[in-house]
Scaffold this motif. Structure first.
Motif, PDB file in Angstrom:
ATOM      1  N   GLN A   1       0.779  -1.259  -0.013  1.00  0.00           N
ATOM      2  CA  GLN A   1      -0.052   0.149   0.013  1.00  0.00           C
ATOM      3  C   GLN A   1       0.822   1.293  -0.036  1.00  0.00           C
ATOM      4  OE1 GLN A   1      -2.619  -0.563   3.346  1.00  0.00           O
ATOM      5  NE2 GLN A   1      -4.110  -1.551   2.118  1.00  0.00           N
ATOM      6  N   THR A   2       1.916   1.322   0.780  1.00  0.00           N
ATOM      7  CA  THR A   2       2.821   2.461   0.644  1.00  0.00           C
ATOM      8  C   THR A   2       3.463   2.537  -0.804  1.00  0.00           C
ATOM      9  OG1 THR A   2       3.432   1.944   2.963  1.00  0.00           O
ATOM     10  CG2 THR A   2       5.133   3.344   1.765  1.00  0.00           C
ATOM     11  N   MET A   3       3.792   1.478  -1.329  1.00  0.00           N
ATOM     12  CA  MET A   3       4.268   1.687  -2.664  1.00  0.00           C
ATOM     13  C   MET A   3       3.048   2.323  -3.785  1.00  0.00           C
ATOM     14  SD  MET A   3       6.826  -1.795  -3.046  1.00  0.00           S
ATOM     15  CE  MET A   3       7.159  -1.354  -4.816  1.00  0.00           C
ATOM     16  N   ALA A   4       2.004   1.728  -3.370  1.00  0.00           N
ATOM     17  CA  ALA A   4       0.827   2.293  -4.417  1.00  0.00           C
ATOM     18  C   ALA A   4       0.755   3.780  -4.067  1.00  0.00           C
ATOM     19  CB  ALA A   4      -0.229   1.371  -4.213  1.00  0.00           C
ATOM     20  N   PHE A   5       0.721   4.130  -2.909  1.00  0.00           N
ATOM     21  CA  PHE A   5       0.537   5.540  -2.430  1.00  0.00           C
ATOM     22  C   PHE A   5       1.524   6.532  -3.000  1.00  0.00           C
ATOM     23  CE2 PHE A   5       1.207   8.630   1.136  1.00  0.00           C
ATOM     24  CZ  PHE A   5       0.083   9.686   0.741  1.00  0.00           C
ATOM     25  N   ALA A   6       2.925   6.066  -2.603  1.00  0.00           N
ATOM     26  CA  ALA A   6       3.886   6.801  -2.973  1.00  0.00           C
ATOM     27  C   ALA A   6       4.066   6.875  -4.673  1.00  0.00           C
ATOM     28  CB  ALA A   6       5.342   6.334  -2.613  1.00  0.00           C
ATOM     29  N   THR A   7       3.686   6.068  -5.471  1.00  0.00           N
ATOM     30  CA  THR A   7       3.594   5.927  -6.892  1.00  0.00           C
ATOM     31  C   THR A   7       2.499   6.797  -7.421  1.00  0.00           C
ATOM     32  OG1 THR A   7       4.542   3.608  -7.003  1.00  0.00           O
ATOM     33  CG2 THR A   7       3.177   4.499  -8.899  1.00  0.00           C
ATOM     34  N   LEU A   8       1.275   6.787  -6.838  1.00  0.00           N
ATOM     35  CA  LEU A   8       0.238   7.581  -7.145  1.00  0.00           C
ATOM     36  C   LEU A   8       0.608   8.985  -6.943  1.00  0.00           C
ATOM     37  CD1 LEU A   8      -2.737   7.828  -8.156  1.00  0.00           C
ATOM     38  CD2 LEU A   8      -3.357   7.583  -5.622  1.00  0.00           C
ATOM     39  N   VAL A   9       1.205   9.368  -5.647  1.00  0.00           N
ATOM     40  CA  VAL A   9       1.275  10.719  -5.477  1.00  0.00           C
ATOM     41  C   VAL A   9       2.647  11.371  -6.674  1.00  0.00           C
ATOM     42  CG1 VAL A   9       2.482  12.323  -4.046  1.00  0.00           C
ATOM     43  CG2 VAL A   9       0.920  10.595  -3.171  1.00  0.00           C
ATOM     44  N   ILE A  10       3.674  10.806  -6.783  1.00  0.00           N
ATOM     45  CA  ILE A  10       4.744  11.043  -7.690  1.00  0.00           C
ATOM     46  C   ILE A  10       4.257  11.090  -9.005  1.00  0.00           C
ATOM     47  CG2 ILE A  10       7.111  10.396  -8.595  1.00  0.00           C
ATOM     48  CD1 ILE A  10       7.662   9.174  -5.767  1.00  0.00           C
ATOM     49  N   SER A  11       3.246  10.263  -9.491  1.00  0.00           N
ATOM     50  CA  SER A  11       2.947  10.213 -10.973  1.00  0.00           C
ATOM     51  C   SER A  11       2.027  11.657 -10.964  1.00  0.00           C
ATOM     52  CB  SER A  11       2.322   8.862 -11.095  1.00  0.00           C
ATOM     53  OG  SER A  11       0.798   8.767 -10.383  1.00  0.00           O
ATOM     54  N   GLU A  12       1.225  11.759 -10.205  1.00  0.00           N
ATOM     55  CA  GLU A  12       0.395  13.009  -9.941  1.00  0.00           C
ATOM     56  C   GLU A  12       1.135  14.229 -10.204  1.00  0.00           C
ATOM     57  OE1 GLU A  12      -2.982  12.845  -7.560  1.00  0.00           O
ATOM     58  OE2 GLU A  12      -3.804  11.017  -8.478  1.00  0.00           O
ATOM     59  N   LEU A  13       2.050  14.165  -9.445  1.00  0.00           N
ATOM     60  CA  LEU A  13       3.108  15.564  -9.284  1.00  0.00           C
ATOM     61  C   LEU A  13       3.803  15.705 -10.572  1.00  0.00           C
ATOM     62  CD1 LEU A  13       4.595  15.475  -5.666  1.00  0.00           C
ATOM     63  CD2 LEU A  13       2.638  16.751  -6.385  1.00  0.00           C
ATOM     64  N   LEU A  14       4.238  14.645 -11.282  1.00  0.00           N
ATOM     65  CA  LEU A  14       4.813  14.706 -12.603  1.00  0.00           C
ATOM     66  C   LEU A  14       3.975  14.801 -13.757  1.00  0.00           C
ATOM     67  CD1 LEU A  14       7.288  11.660 -12.436  1.00  0.00           C
ATOM     68  CD2 LEU A  14       8.014  13.896 -12.203  1.00  0.00           C
ATOM     69  N   ARG A  15       2.712  14.438 -13.236  1.00  0.00           N
ATOM     70  CA  ARG A  15       1.630  14.627 -14.298  1.00  0.00           C
ATOM     71  C   ARG A  15       1.318  16.027 -14.261  1.00  0.00           C
ATOM     72  NH1 ARG A  15      -0.987  15.401 -18.365  1.00  0.00           N
ATOM     73  NH2 ARG A  15      -3.423  15.190 -18.423  1.00  0.00           N
ATOM     74  N   ALA A  16       1.440  16.852 -13.421  1.00  0.00           N
ATOM     75  CA  ALA A  16       1.153  18.301 -13.268  1.00  0.00           C
ATOM     76  C   ALA A  16       1.744  19.156 -14.239  1.00  0.00           C
ATOM     77  CB  ALA A  16       1.282  18.870 -11.844  1.00  0.00           C
ATOM     78  N   TYR A  17       3.125  18.531 -14.297  1.00  0.00           N
ATOM     79  CA  TYR A  17       4.149  19.333 -15.327  1.00  0.00           C
ATOM     80  C   TYR A  17       3.733  18.861 -16.803  1.00  0.00           C
ATOM     81  CZ  TYR A  17       7.496  20.774 -11.717  1.00  0.00           C
ATOM     82  OH  TYR A  17       7.681  21.801 -10.653  1.00  0.00           O
ATOM     83  N   THR A  18       3.149  17.917 -17.174  1.00  0.00           N
ATOM     84  CA  THR A  18       2.928  17.394 -18.486  1.00  0.00           C
ATOM     85  C   THR A  18       1.735  18.120 -18.852  1.00  0.00           C
ATOM     86  OG1 THR A  18       1.765  15.345 -17.851  1.00  0.00           O
ATOM     87  CG2 THR A  18       4.197  15.103 -18.278  1.00  0.00           C
ATOM     88  N   ALA A  19       0.770  18.685 -17.756  1.00  0.00           N
ATOM     89  CA  ALA A  19      -0.394  19.017 -18.046  1.00  0.00           C
ATOM     90  C   ALA A  19      -0.237  20.324 -18.115  1.00  0.00           C
ATOM     91  CB  ALA A  19      -1.371  18.893 -16.862  1.00  0.00           C
ATOM     92  N   ARG A  20       0.775  20.972 -18.446  1.00  0.00           N
ATOM     93  CA  ARG A  20       1.156  22.464 -18.543  1.00  0.00           C
ATOM     94  C   ARG A  20       0.468  22.791 -19.935  1.00  0.00           C
ATOM     95  NH1 ARG A  20       6.774  23.827 -16.645  1.00  0.00           N
ATOM     96  NH2 ARG A  20       6.119  25.993 -17.376  1.00  0.00           N
ATOM     97  N   SER A  21       0.539  21.912 -20.822  1.00  0.00           N
ATOM     98  CA  SER A  21       0.255  22.298 -22.221  1.00  0.00           C
ATOM     99  C   SER A  21      -0.269  20.922 -22.968  1.00  0.00           C
ATOM    100  CB  SER A  21       1.435  22.492 -23.075  1.00  0.00           C
ATOM    101  OG  SER A  21       1.286  22.792 -24.344  1.00  0.00           O
ATOM    102  N   GLU A  22      -1.143  21.408 -23.744  1.00  0.00           N
ATOM    103  CA  GLU A  22      -2.041  20.169 -24.599  1.00  0.00           C
ATOM    104  C   GLU A  22      -1.171  19.994 -25.588  1.00  0.00           C
ATOM    105  OE1 GLU A  22      -6.339  20.232 -25.281  1.00  0.00           O
ATOM    106  OE2 GLU A  22      -6.146  22.313 -24.456  1.00  0.00           O
ATOM    107  N   TYR A  23      -0.331  20.791 -26.277  1.00  0.00           N
ATOM    108  CA  TYR A  23       0.457  20.469 -27.545  1.00  0.00           C
ATOM    109  C   TYR A  23       1.941  20.418 -27.390  1.00  0.00           C
ATOM    110  CZ  TYR A  23      -4.210  22.486 -28.789  1.00  0.00           C
ATOM    111  OH  TYR A  23      -5.513  22.789 -28.808  1.00  0.00           O
ATOM    112  N   PHE A  24       2.660  21.205 -26.346  1.00  0.00           N
ATOM    113  CA  PHE A  24       3.911  21.174 -26.419  1.00  0.00           C
ATOM    114  C   PHE A  24       4.358  20.268 -25.384  1.00  0.00           C
ATOM    115  CE2 PHE A  24       2.526  25.289 -28.292  1.00  0.00           C
ATOM    116  CZ  PHE A  24       3.424  25.271 -29.285  1.00  0.00           C
ATOM    117  N   SER A  25       5.744  20.016 -25.656  1.00  0.00           N
ATOM    118  CA  SER A  25       6.540  19.134 -24.773  1.00  0.00           C
ATOM    119  C   SER A  25       6.865  19.690 -23.408  1.00  0.00           C
ATOM    120  CB  SER A  25       7.840  18.662 -25.303  1.00  0.00           C
ATOM    121  OG  SER A  25       8.798  17.917 -24.355  1.00  0.00           O
ATOM    122  N   ILE A  26       7.114  18.983 -22.565  1.00  0.00           N
ATOM    123  CA  ILE A  26       7.346  19.310 -20.949  1.00  0.00           C
ATOM    124  C   ILE A  26       8.398  20.367 -21.199  1.00  0.00           C
ATOM    125  CG2 ILE A  26       8.475  17.417 -20.347  1.00  0.00           C
ATOM    126  CD1 ILE A  26       7.727  18.070 -17.701  1.00  0.00           C
TER     127      ILE A  26
END
Length: 225
Positions: free
Chosen positions: A137-162
């Motif tokens: 559960q700890t690994m799932a929780f940490a993975t979910l958190v980090i993936s969403e924080l990284l996702r925030a950077y990729t969500a900065r644009s619909e068209y352009f790379s991070i």
């Protein structure tokens, strides 16, 4: 003075239009980020129940994640600067909804990617120590958190790379993700909080698995652009 005022107002038309062009994508990215993360969380819990896995995430973990970590990066998305060539794009039709077909597909793709990463980390944790669900559960929780924080950077644009506009060009995003990361590390690093949050501190191999799995949604997001 009276002659100059109309000229001043005309000079403001360009910047005003640009601000409007910036505002609409930022609202879309705000919605895109939050919905894709929430869909990923729902799919993770739902699929685990369907295939008979133990509970991958505790309610308090999801509550901590949604209250203290998702909101800060989402707000930072509203502070994004204009994308290159934004004034050369055609205006969106007034009747087009925020959640258009492309965004709905993107939310589905990211939701599935976050689910795969989180459940993948959880399953690996179960294989490493079948008798210790807390570790998984700890690994799932940490993975979910980090993936969403990284996702925030990729969500900065619909068209352009991070990497196009500079990873650190939005200082508010840097502050938001840094603070969110600290808020997540606290339950993992403080032993007194482990019984409350149902977590353990992962070992080195565990962190390597967590980070590797957490990169999956961001890599998929960049490919789909």
């Amino acid at each position: 003075d009276t002659v100059g005022r109309p000229n001043d107002s005309f000079r403001r038309i360009g910047p005003a239009l640009e601000e409007r062009r910036i505002l609409c994508p930022n609202i879309r990215m705000f919605v895109f980020f939050l919905l894709s993360c929430n869909v990923g969380e729902i799919l993770t819990v739902f699929l685990a129940m369907v295939i008979g896995l133990p509970v991958p995430l505790q309610p308090i973990q999801l509550l901590w994640l949604n209250l203290l970590t998702d909101g800060l990066p989402a707000l930072a998305l509203g502070m994004e600067k204009a994308e290159p060539g934004i004034m050369k794009r055609p205006s969106r039709p007034k009747t087009e909804p925020i959640l258009n077909r492309d965004m709905q597909i993107g939310i589905a793709i990211q939701g599935v990617a976050i689910m795969v990463a989180t459940l993948g980390a959880f399953w690996i944790g179960l294989q490493r120590n079948p008798d210790n669900h807390t570790e998984a559960q700890t690994m799932a929780f940490a993975t979910l958190v980090i993936s969403e924080l990284l996702r925030a950077y990729t969500a900065r644009s619909e068209y352009f790379s991070i990497f196009t506009g500079g990873i650190f060009s939005n200082k508010y995003m840097v502050y938001a993700t840094a603070l969110s990361a600290i808020l997540i590390i606290i339950p993992l690093a403080v032993p007194a909080l482990h019984p409350i949050f149902k977590v353990d501190l992962p070992d080195t191999q565990g962190w390597a698995i967590i980070v590797g799995m957490a990169l999956i949604p961001s890599i998929i997001a960049e490919i789909t652009k």
